[in-house]
Design an enzyme around this catalytic site. Structure first.
Site, PDB file in Angstrom:
ATOM      1  N   ASP A  11       0.869  -1.183   0.000  1.00  0.00           N
ATOM      2  CA  ASP A  11       0.000   0.000   0.000  1.00  0.00           C
ATOM      3  C   ASP A  11       0.905   1.233   0.000  1.00  0.00           C
ATOM      4  O   ASP A  11       2.124   1.123   0.168  1.00  0.00           O
ATOM      5  CB  ASP A  11      -0.896  -0.032   1.257  1.00  0.00           C
ATOM      6  CG  ASP A  11      -1.802   1.171   1.373  1.00  0.00           C
ATOM      7  OD1 ASP A  11      -2.366   1.601   0.353  1.00  0.00           O
ATOM      8  OD2 ASP A  11      -1.946   1.714   2.492  1.00  0.00           O
ATOM      9  N   SER A  12       0.272   2.400  -0.100  1.00  0.00           N
ATOM     10  CA  SER A  12       1.033   3.651  -0.024  1.00  0.00           C
ATOM     11  C   SER A  12       1.538   3.912   1.394  1.00  0.00           C
ATOM     12  O   SER A  12       2.355   4.801   1.592  1.00  0.00           O
ATOM     13  CB  SER A  12       0.118   4.811  -0.421  1.00  0.00           C
ATOM     14  OG  SER A  12      -0.937   4.911   0.513  1.00  0.00           O
ATOM     15  N   CYS A  74      -4.359  -1.590  -1.853  1.00  0.00           N
ATOM     16  CA  CYS A  74      -4.584  -0.155  -2.048  1.00  0.00           C
ATOM     17  C   CYS A  74      -5.598  -0.017  -3.172  1.00  0.00           C
ATOM     18  O   CYS A  74      -5.363  -0.494  -4.287  1.00  0.00           O
ATOM     19  CB  CYS A  74      -3.260   0.508  -2.425  1.00  0.00           C
ATOM     20  SG  CYS A  74      -3.417   2.216  -2.967  1.00  0.00           S
ATOM     21  N   GLU A 152      -2.326   8.582   8.641  1.00  0.00           N
ATOM     22  CA  GLU A 152      -0.871   8.342   8.647  1.00  0.00           C
ATOM     23  C   GLU A 152      -0.198   9.140   9.771  1.00  0.00           C
ATOM     24  O   GLU A 152       0.795   8.711  10.329  1.00  0.00           O
ATOM     25  CB  GLU A 152      -0.260   8.731   7.294  1.00  0.00           C
ATOM     26  CG  GLU A 152      -0.556   7.759   6.165  1.00  0.00           C
ATOM     27  CD  GLU A 152       0.250   6.467   6.245  1.00  0.00           C
ATOM     28  OE1 GLU A 152       1.316   6.432   6.882  1.00  0.00           O
ATOM     29  OE2 GLU A 152      -0.208   5.468   5.640  1.00  0.00           O
ATOM     30  N   CYS A 184     -11.016   2.712   0.636  1.00  0.00           N
ATOM     31  CA  CYS A 184      -9.584   2.991   0.839  1.00  0.00           C
ATOM     32  C   CYS A 184      -9.186   2.158   2.048  1.00  0.00           C
ATOM     33  O   CYS A 184      -9.889   2.163   3.071  1.00  0.00           O
ATOM     34  CB  CYS A 184      -9.370   4.481   1.113  1.00  0.00           C
ATOM     35  SG  CYS A 184      -7.710   4.864   1.718  1.00  0.00           S
ATOM     36  N   HIS A 186      -7.095   2.513   4.253  1.00  0.00           N
ATOM     37  CA  HIS A 186      -6.803   3.240   5.499  1.00  0.00           C
ATOM     38  C   HIS A 186      -8.059   3.434   6.360  1.00  0.00           C
ATOM     39  O   HIS A 186      -7.966   3.628   7.567  1.00  0.00           O
ATOM     40  CB  HIS A 186      -6.263   4.645   5.184  1.00  0.00           C
ATOM     41  CG  HIS A 186      -4.812   4.694   4.812  1.00  0.00           C
ATOM     42  ND1 HIS A 186      -4.353   4.272   3.596  1.00  0.00           N
ATOM     43  CD2 HIS A 186      -3.723   5.136   5.496  1.00  0.00           C
ATOM     44  CE1 HIS A 186      -3.029   4.457   3.535  1.00  0.00           C
ATOM     45  NE2 HIS A 186      -2.633   4.981   4.684  1.00  0.00           N
TER      46      HIS A 186
HETATM   47  N1  DGL Z   1      -4.838   2.924   1.177  1.00  0.00           N
HETATM   48  C1  DGL Z   1      -4.843   3.594  -0.100  1.00  0.00           C
HETATM   49  C2  DGL Z   1      -6.114   3.203  -0.867  1.00  0.00           C
HETATM   50  O1  DGL Z   1      -6.720   2.210  -0.546  1.00  0.00           O
HETATM   51  C3  DGL Z   1      -4.645   5.063   0.129  1.00  0.00           C
HETATM   52  C4  DGL Z   1      -4.001   5.762  -1.036  1.00  0.00           C
HETATM   53  C5  DGL Z   1      -3.351   7.062  -0.660  1.00  0.00           C
HETATM   54  O2  DGL Z   1      -2.194   7.022  -0.227  1.00  0.00           O
HETATM   55  O3  DGL Z   1      -3.945   8.121  -0.834  1.00  0.00           O
HETATM   56  O4  DGL Z   1      -6.494   3.849  -1.818  1.00  0.00           O
END
Ligand code: DGL
Length: 268
Positions: A11-12, A74, A152, A184, A186
C-alpha cells in the site's frame, strides 16, 4: 513459483495492514511480506502516471523477494494500475475487492455510498461495478483527501478528523445511503468514527475480508496454498518505521517483530 514462497502485500502506507489482518486470519500458514510506502504517502492525490510508476517500483521489490503472489492492498493502485501490471511479473497479482457485491447484498434501497481517495473516485470503478451487478443501483462516491494524511499522522481521533468526517459524510447522509463501502484501505482505522456519524442504519463494508478470500481462491486455483505453518509476517516501510509500528499495534494484538526500512531507489 513454489507453495512455500511468501505473499507480498502493499500500500502507499499503513492502510494495507487492514488487509494483512484478514489474510493472516484466513491463511495463518502463509509467509507474508508487507510493504508500505510511508516515504511518499498519500498516493490518492497524485497523478495516475506517478501512481503507476510507484506501483511498478514496489512490484520490482516483490520480484526480488521471489513472492508467489502480490496483493495490491490499495484501492488507488488497484483502480489505476492493476490491469496493466497483470502478466508482467512472475507471480500472481490480486487487487482490493470493490466491496460492491457485499454492499448490494445488505442494501435495501440500493443507494450505496463509497468513500475513497480522489484518484479512486475519478476512476469511476465502484459505479461501474455496481451497474454491472444491479442496474437499478445508485452509487454516491465521495473523495476524502484529508483522511489518509490524518490517519498516517496518527490522528485517528480528535476534532480534526471528526470535522473532516462530518464534511465528507453529510452529502451521503442526505442521499440516504444504507450501505457505505470503505473504498480505501486506510479507512477501517476510523470505522467507529464513521459509524457514529452515519448511525446504525448505514452498514459499513470493509472489503478486506473479500480481498483475502480472492487471494486465497487464486492461490488455490494455482495449487499454491502453503501447506505448513504457521507463517511469519515481515513489515517493511520506506520511512518512519516507529510510527508505522505504533499504528500497526492498533490492529494486531500480538507483539510485532522489528519493522524494516526498505529503500525503493534500489528497485528503480
Ligand atoms: N490505502 C490507499 C487506498 O486504498 C490510500 C491511497 C493514498 O495514499 O492516498 O487507496
Amino acid at each position: 513459483m513454489n507453495k512455500s514462497a511468501p505473499i507480498g502485500v502493499f500500500d502507499s502506507g499503513i492502510g494495507g495492514l487492514t488487509v494483512v489482518k484478514e489474510l493472516r486470519a484466513l491463511m495463518p500458514q502463509e509467509e507474508i511480506i508487507y510493504f508500505g510506502d510511508t516515504a511518499r504517502t498519500p498516493y490518492g492525490s497524485r497523478s495516475p502516471a506517478e501512481i503507476i510508476d510507484f506501483m511498478h517500483q514496489i512490484l520490482r521489490f516483490f520480484a526480488a523477494q521471489q513472492v508467489k503472489m502480490a496483493v495490491v492492498a490499495c484501492n488507488t493502485m488497484t483502480a489505476l494500475g492493476l490491469d496493466m501490471a497483470k502478466k508482467k511479473y512472475p507471480f500472481l497479482l490480486v487487487g482490493v475487492n470493490t466491496g460492491i457485491r457485499s454492499a448490494l447484498k445488505v442494501s435495501r434501497t440500493k443507494n450505496i455510498g463509497v468513500i475513497a481517495t480522489q484518484a479512486t473516485v475519478a476512476s469511476g470503478k465502484h459505479g461501474k461495478a455496481a451497474k454491472a451487478i444491479e442496474p437499478k443501483a445508485t452509487v454516491y462516491p465521495q473523495a476524502c483527501p484529508k483522511f489518509v494524511p490524518l490517519i498516517e499522522g496518527e490522528k485517528v481521533s480528535g476534532a480534526e478528523i471528526q470535522e473532516a468526517a462530518i464534511e465528507y459524510l453529510v452529502s451521503l447522509k442526505a442521499a440516504k445511503v444504507d450501505a457505505l463501502v470503505l473504498g480505501c484501505t486506510h479507512y477501517p482505522f476510523i470505522s467507529s468514527l464513521i459509524s457514529d456519524i452515519l448511525g446504525s442504519e448505514v452498514t459499513l463494508i470493509d472489503p478486506a475480508r473479500e480481498t483475502a478470500e480472492d487471494a486465497r481462491a487464486l492461490l488455490a486455483k494455482h495449487q499454491l496454498l502453503a501447506e505448513e505453518g504457521p507463517g511469519n509476517t515481515r513489515f517493511c516501510f520506506s520511512a518512519d518505521i516507529d510510527r508505522a509500528k505504533r499504528m500497526a499495534q492498533h490492529l494486531f494484538e500480538q507483539r510485532l517483530p522489528d519493522f524494516e526500512l526498505v529503500n525503493l531507489q534500489d528497485y528503480q
